[in-house]
Design a protein around this motif. Sequence first.
Motif, PDB file in Angstrom:
ATOM      1  N   ALA A 102       0.826  -1.207   0.000  1.00 12.35           N
ATOM      2  CA  ALA A 102       0.000   0.000   0.000  1.00 12.35           C
ATOM      3  C   ALA A 102       0.860   1.257   0.000  1.00 12.35           C
ATOM      4  O   ALA A 102       0.559   2.238  -0.682  1.00 12.35           O
ATOM      5  CB  ALA A 102      -0.931  -0.007   1.208  1.00 12.35           C
ATOM      6  N   VAL A 103       1.954   1.226   0.770  1.00 14.81           N
ATOM      7  CA  VAL A 103       2.876   2.365   0.814  1.00 14.81           C
ATOM      8  C   VAL A 103       3.539   2.555  -0.549  1.00 14.81           C
ATOM      9  O   VAL A 103       3.673   3.689  -1.041  1.00 14.81           O
ATOM     10  CB  VAL A 103       3.935   2.158   1.909  1.00 14.81           C
ATOM     11  N   GLY A 104       3.948   1.464  -1.189  1.00 16.65           N
ATOM     12  CA  GLY A 104       4.565   1.546  -2.508  1.00 16.65           C
ATOM     13  C   GLY A 104       3.614   2.107  -3.546  1.00 16.65           C
ATOM     14  O   GLY A 104       3.994   2.957  -4.361  1.00 16.65           O
ATOM     15  N   ILE A 105       2.369   1.645  -3.517  1.00 16.72           N
ATOM     16  CA  ILE A 105       1.356   2.161  -4.447  1.00 16.72           C
ATOM     17  C   ILE A 105       1.168   3.657  -4.252  1.00 16.72           C
ATOM     18  O   ILE A 105       1.114   4.429  -5.224  1.00 16.72           O
ATOM     19  CB  ILE A 105       0.021   1.422  -4.242  1.00 16.72           C
ATOM     20  N   ALA A 106       1.087   4.092  -2.988  1.00 12.19           N
ATOM     21  CA  ALA A 106       0.886   5.513  -2.697  1.00 12.19           C
ATOM     22  C   ALA A 106       2.028   6.352  -3.250  1.00 12.19           C
ATOM     23  O   ALA A 106       1.814   7.480  -3.701  1.00 12.19           O
ATOM     24  CB  ALA A 106       0.751   5.719  -1.191  1.00 12.19           C
ATOM     25  N   ASN A 107       3.244   5.805  -3.239  1.00 10.74           N
ATOM     26  CA  ASN A 107       4.396   6.578  -3.688  1.00 10.74           C
ATOM     27  C   ASN A 107       4.488   6.695  -5.202  1.00 10.74           C
ATOM     28  O   ASN A 107       5.303   7.475  -5.714  1.00 10.74           O
ATOM     29  CB  ASN A 107       5.686   5.971  -3.134  1.00 10.74           C
ATOM     30  N   VAL A 108       3.667   5.946  -5.956  1.00  9.68           N
ATOM     31  CA  VAL A 108       3.616   6.103  -7.403  1.00  9.68           C
ATOM     32  C   VAL A 108       2.671   7.231  -7.794  1.00  9.68           C
ATOM     33  O   VAL A 108       2.768   7.788  -8.878  1.00  9.68           O
ATOM     34  CB  VAL A 108       3.164   4.787  -8.079  1.00  9.68           C
ATOM     35  N   ILE A 109       1.762   7.595  -6.896  1.00 14.03           N
ATOM     36  CA  ILE A 109       0.671   8.506  -7.219  1.00 14.03           C
ATOM     37  C   ILE A 109       1.031   9.940  -6.843  1.00 14.03           C
ATOM     38  O   ILE A 109       1.279  10.227  -5.677  1.00 14.03           O
ATOM     39  CB  ILE A 109      -0.613   8.096  -6.476  1.00 14.03           C
ATOM     40  N   PRO A 110       1.089  10.863  -7.813  1.00 13.81           N
ATOM     41  CA  PRO A 110       1.363  12.264  -7.484  1.00 13.81           C
ATOM     42  C   PRO A 110       0.284  12.835  -6.566  1.00 13.81           C
ATOM     43  O   PRO A 110      -0.903  12.789  -6.881  1.00 13.81           O
ATOM     44  CB  PRO A 110       1.338  12.967  -8.840  1.00 13.81           C
ATOM     45  N   GLY A 111       0.693  13.347  -5.423  1.00 13.42           N
ATOM     46  CA  GLY A 111      -0.247  13.949  -4.483  1.00 13.42           C
ATOM     47  C   GLY A 111      -0.627  13.050  -3.332  1.00 13.42           C
ATOM     48  O   GLY A 111      -1.157  13.522  -2.334  1.00 13.42           O
ATOM     49  N   VAL A 112      -0.375  11.759  -3.443  1.00 17.87           N
ATOM     50  CA  VAL A 112      -0.715  10.825  -2.371  1.00 17.87           C
ATOM     51  C   VAL A 112       0.568  10.427  -1.643  1.00 17.87           C
ATOM     52  O   VAL A 112       1.582  10.111  -2.262  1.00 17.87           O
ATOM     53  CB  VAL A 112      -1.430   9.576  -2.918  1.00 17.87           C
ATOM     54  N   SER A 113       0.524  10.428  -0.329  1.00 22.40           N
ATOM     55  CA  SER A 113       1.717  10.237   0.492  1.00 22.40           C
ATOM     56  C   SER A 113       1.813   8.816   1.027  1.00 22.40           C
ATOM     57  O   SER A 113       0.846   8.272   1.556  1.00 22.40           O
ATOM     58  CB  SER A 113       1.694  11.231   1.661  1.00 22.40           C
ATOM     59  N   GLY A 114       3.009   8.233   0.906  1.00 28.16           N
ATOM     60  CA  GLY A 114       3.248   6.931   1.516  1.00 28.16           C
ATOM     61  C   GLY A 114       3.185   6.998   3.032  1.00 28.16           C
ATOM     62  O   GLY A 114       2.734   6.066   3.684  1.00 28.16           O
ATOM     63  N   GLY A 115       3.610   8.123   3.595  1.00 28.17           N
ATOM     64  CA  GLY A 115       3.522   8.304   5.037  1.00 28.17           C
ATOM     65  C   GLY A 115       2.090   8.322   5.527  1.00 28.17           C
ATOM     66  O   GLY A 115       1.778   7.797   6.602  1.00 28.17           O
ATOM     67  N   THR A 116       1.206   8.941   4.742  1.00 33.29           N
ATOM     68  CA  THR A 116      -0.217   8.933   5.094  1.00 33.29           C
ATOM     69  C   THR A 116      -0.754   7.515   5.111  1.00 33.29           C
ATOM     70  O   THR A 116      -1.533   7.137   5.991  1.00 33.29           O
ATOM     71  CB  THR A 116      -1.026   9.779   4.088  1.00 33.29           C
ATOM     72  N   MET A 117      -0.329   6.703   4.151  1.00 31.77           N
ATOM     73  CA  MET A 117      -0.764   5.314   4.109  1.00 31.77           C
ATOM     74  C   MET A 117      -0.260   4.550   5.329  1.00 31.77           C
ATOM     75  O   MET A 117      -0.972   3.699   5.879  1.00 31.77           O
ATOM     76  CB  MET A 117      -0.258   4.652   2.823  1.00 31.77           C
ATOM     77  N   MET A 118       0.946   4.871   5.797  1.00 33.56           N
ATOM     78  CA  MET A 118       1.457   4.237   7.014  1.00 33.56           C
ATOM     79  C   MET A 118       0.609   4.597   8.220  1.00 33.56           C
ATOM     80  O   MET A 118       0.365   3.758   9.091  1.00 33.56           O
ATOM     81  CB  MET A 118       2.906   4.669   7.267  1.00 33.56           C
ATOM     82  N   VAL A 119       0.159   5.853   8.262  1.00 35.07           N
ATOM     83  CA  VAL A 119      -0.714   6.285   9.360  1.00 35.07           C
ATOM     84  C   VAL A 119      -2.019   5.507   9.333  1.00 35.07           C
ATOM     85  O   VAL A 119      -2.501   5.020  10.360  1.00 35.07           O
ATOM     86  CB  VAL A 119      -0.984   7.799   9.269  1.00 35.07           C
ATOM     87  N   ILE A 120      -2.611   5.366   8.136  1.00 30.95           N
ATOM     88  CA  ILE A 120      -3.874   4.639   7.999  1.00 30.95           C
ATOM     89  C   ILE A 120      -3.716   3.204   8.481  1.00 30.95           C
ATOM     90  O   ILE A 120      -4.584   2.656   9.167  1.00 30.95           O
ATOM     91  CB  ILE A 120      -4.342   4.652   6.526  1.00 30.95           C
ATOM     92  N   LEU A 121      -2.579   2.587   8.135  1.00 25.23           N
ATOM     93  CA  LEU A 121      -2.341   1.189   8.473  1.00 25.23           C
ATOM     94  C   LEU A 121      -1.839   0.993   9.897  1.00 25.23           C
ATOM     95  O   LEU A 121      -1.698  -0.131  10.361  1.00 25.23           O
ATOM     96  CB  LEU A 121      -1.327   0.590   7.494  1.00 25.23           C
ATOM     97  N   GLY A 122      -1.533   2.100  10.575  1.00 25.74           N
ATOM     98  CA  GLY A 122      -1.079   2.012  11.959  1.00 25.74           C
ATOM     99  C   GLY A 122       0.349   1.540  12.117  1.00 25.74           C
ATOM    100  O   GLY A 122       0.729   1.014  13.168  1.00 25.74           O
ATOM    101  N   ILE A 123       1.197   1.709  11.090  1.00 27.95           N
ATOM    102  CA  ILE A 123       2.581   1.247  11.183  1.00 27.95           C
ATOM    103  C   ILE A 123       3.576   2.407  11.163  1.00 27.95           C
ATOM    104  O   ILE A 123       4.791   2.181  11.128  1.00 27.95           O
ATOM    105  CB  ILE A 123       2.931   0.263  10.040  1.00 27.95           C
TER     106      ILE A 123
END
Length: 279
Positions: free
Chosen positions: A10-31
């Motif tokens: 999920a973090v890797g996918i987020a980092n391909v998308i302009p405007g979407v943050s991998g760090g935000t995805m980590m927050v969502i996943l609780g890691i």
Amino acid sequence: MVKTIIGGIAVGIANVIPGVSGGTMMVILGIFNRVMDAISGIFKRHNPDRMKDILFLFQVLVGAAIGLVGFAKIIQFLFNHYPTQTYYWFIGLVAFSIPVFMKAECKGEKISWLPLMIGAAIVFVIKFLAPDAGSGNVNPAFPDITLMHCLIMILCGAVAGGTMLLPGVSGSMVLLIFGQYHLFKSYLASVTTFQLDVLISLFFMGIGILLGIVISAKLTGYFLKKYHRGTLSVILGLIIASSIVLIPLDVTYSFSTIVTCGGSLLFGGFLVYLLEKIA
């Protein structure tokens, strides 16, 4: 282990998308905190859990690599055929992560408004400087392998790795500013061709990613310890502004577009809900 790898994907996918943050995805996943602690733990002089930290980070990185490579072609397809709906899906992912962040990280702590506005301003400035993030069908020719090219790939990797840990900051958006995003995406989409110039470029980019992750983790960890409330407020501002700058303004909104975009936004929110439950 499986959940950690899925989180990395999920973090890797987020980092391909302009405007979407991998760090935000980590927050969502609780890691998010676990990743920060693991990186810090590796460099501690006395850490009995060092191998556990290394294994955890390895699982996250493996998942991130799968997400980066596997989603590069999918994101190209979505942007070519459903660009507006895709953006609203991303907006849903980012916007619905705000209450998740406040519950998981802030935990009732009051927000400082000045740092929040500074965080939001950073995103707006990045968006202002970036070229059009929606032109996902650009496929540049691969440059020759030179020393300068390898140094540029290390720099791109450092940007991608460093911003991977920062909720609200999109590494792909920053690469757009540097004019390297489409080359980065094309390399990822072509990795399965095993072309030598692609593999060499990705190798040097990988070196940069590791450097960026370590430096970013050290800086973020320091500020979270020394200025916890202010740092969380800056991060919250980054996330809020990221959900705003993703809104496509150069689109004619017909009734069907509004309906499909609304559905995409809610689908993004539903995924956040599922990911939070999994976490």
